[in-house]
Each structure stands twice: as structure tokens, then as C-alpha cells.
Design a protein around this motif. Structure first.
Motif, short mmCIF file in Angstrom:
data_model
loop_
_atom_site.label_atom_id
_atom_site.label_comp_id
_atom_site.label_asym_id
_atom_site.label_seq_id
_atom_site.Cartn_x
_atom_site.Cartn_y
_atom_site.Cartn_z
N ALA A 37 0.85 -1.19 0.00
CA ALA A 37 0.00 0.00 0.00
C ALA A 37 0.88 1.23 0.00
O ALA A 37 1.77 1.38 0.84
CB ALA A 37 -0.90 -0.01 1.23
N THR A 38 0.64 2.14 -0.95
CA THR A 38 1.47 3.34 -1.05
C THR A 38 0.85 4.54 -0.35
O THR A 38 1.47 5.59 -0.27
CB THR A 38 1.73 3.69 -2.53
N ALA A 39 -0.36 4.37 0.17
CA ALA A 39 -1.06 5.50 0.81
C ALA A 39 -0.44 5.87 2.14
O ALA A 39 0.05 5.01 2.87
CB ALA A 39 -2.53 5.14 1.02
N PRO A 69 5.08 4.21 1.44
CA PRO A 69 4.66 5.43 0.73
C PRO A 69 5.76 6.09 -0.10
O PRO A 69 5.45 6.90 -0.97
CB PRO A 69 4.21 6.35 1.86
N LEU A 70 7.05 5.76 0.14
CA LEU A 70 8.12 6.48 -0.55
C LEU A 70 9.11 5.57 -1.27
O LEU A 70 9.28 5.68 -2.48
CB LEU A 70 8.87 7.39 0.44
N ASP A 71 9.80 4.71 -0.57
CA ASP A 71 10.92 3.95 -1.15
C ASP A 71 10.45 2.64 -1.75
O ASP A 71 10.80 1.55 -1.30
CB ASP A 71 11.99 3.71 -0.09
N LEU A 72 9.65 2.74 -2.79
CA LEU A 72 9.04 1.58 -3.41
C LEU A 72 10.06 0.63 -4.03
O LEU A 72 9.90 -0.59 -3.94
CB LEU A 72 8.04 2.05 -4.48
N ILE A 87 1.14 -3.90 -5.92
CA ILE A 87 1.43 -2.51 -5.55
C ILE A 87 0.24 -1.64 -5.92
O ILE A 87 -0.10 -1.51 -7.09
CB ILE A 87 2.72 -2.02 -6.24
N ASP A 88 -0.37 -1.04 -4.91
CA ASP A 88 -1.58 -0.24 -5.12
C ASP A 88 -1.44 1.05 -4.33
O ASP A 88 -1.53 1.04 -3.11
CB ASP A 88 -2.80 -1.04 -4.67
#
Length: 183
Positions: A37-39, A69-72, A87-88
């Protein structure tokens, strides 16, 4: 070594069912799923918390969830096959990094693409289509639209499968379309 790994991109407009389709694809792979989750959580935004809660309720209980949220790009090295990363979403991730200057953004973007191409994991990415409306009248809106559009296009060109979810339908663009390579 030949890899059987899949990179799958699911894209479409807001509320189109992108996440649900990506979740179905992840389930069909029959592999352990790590939901990325990138939120970012905002305790003051009740509506945002409700959206996140709906996503959580829909996911399988046995899936592992990580909030990145940042270092994907760093997440790819943390897991090995047979895991699948879902990845959402890329739009939320781009929004989280919107304050980066162009040089920093280009480095972050390139790092993500390199790591995505080098991983042996199955990866499913959800991305919003933002360029179907009017050109935003404010600079940050145009920057977001341009960065996300470019990233989605770059991932689409390396993906094994690309799906468009819109109007209640899922279209497999890899079967129906022809890639438009970057010049």
C-alpha cells in the motif's frame, strides 16, 4: 536463467475496479501475496481512512500488507519467489513524491524501473489514468499528471500484461493493442 515471472499493469480511471481486478489476478497466481500500500495515513481525514478501510476489508486475510509510501524500489529485494507483490497504487506513490525536484524524481523513477526489471518476483501494479480530462490549471496538477503518465507508459512497455479497467469492463491491452515505443 529464464524467468517465468510476470509484470502486470492494471490501469484505468477512478472507481473503475482497478484494485479489485488486480486482487483477482493476484489470487489467480496461487502464490503468497504481499500487498504494498502506497497510501499515507492521515488521522484527520475521515474519508481517506474509510477508503483505506474498504481496501483492507476486501483483501484476503492471509495476504501480508506493507505500507511503503516512498521507497518503493527497495521492496523488490526484500522478497524472493514464489511471492507476488501487488502494488496499489502508483498514482498515490507519485503524489507522495511530488515535491521532489526533476533530477531527484528522474533518479527515483529510473531506480524503480531498474529494480522492477531485475526482480524475479511476480509484480502487479495498479495505476490511475489521469490524462483523460482537461489539462490542470495549476503546476502541481500538471506535474503529477505528466509524471504518472510517463511512469505508467514506461511500465506498460516492460509489462507482460497490461489491462485497462473502465466502464465495468476489463480489456487486455496486450492482446488488443500494439505497443507505442518511446522515442
Amino acid at each position: 536463467m529464464i524467468s517465468n515471472r510476470q509484470i502486470i499493469l492494471v490501469t484505468g480511471p477512478a472507481r473503475s475496479g482497478k484494485s479489485e481486478w488486480a486482487e483477482q489476478l493476484a489470487t489467480q497466481l496461487n502464490k503468497p501475496v504481499i500487498y504494498v500500500a502506497t497510501a499515507r495515513h492521515d488521522p484527520n481525514d475521515l474519508e481517506w481512512r474509510e477508503r483505506i478501510s474498504k481496501h483492507r476489508q476486501r483483501r484476503a486475510n492471509h495476504w501480508k500488507t506493507l505500507e511503503i509510501p516512498l521507497d518503493l524500489a527497495s521492496i523488490f529485494a526484500e522478497f524472493t519467489p514464489p511471492n507476488c507483490l501487488l502494488i496499489d497504487s502508483l498514482g498515490t506513490w507519485v503524489a507522495n513524491l511530488l515535491e521532489q525536484d526533476e533530477t531527484a524524481w528522474e533518479t527515483i523513477n529510473a531506480n524503480l524501473l531498474v529494480n522492477l526489471q531485475q526482480t524475479q518476483l511476480d509484480i502487479i501494479l495498479v495505476a490511475e489514468e489521469t490524462g483523460w480530462g482537461v489539462v490542470p490549471s495549476y503546476k502541481s496538477g500538471r506535474l503529477f499528471r505528466d509524471r504518472l503518465g510517463s511512469l505508467t507508459r514506461q511500465i506498460g512497455l516492460i509489462a507482460n500484461q497490461v489491462y485497462l479497467v473502465t466502464g465495468g469492463y476489463v480489456l487486455n491491452l496486450t492482446e488488443l493493442g500494439k505497443p507505442l515505443y518511446l522515442s
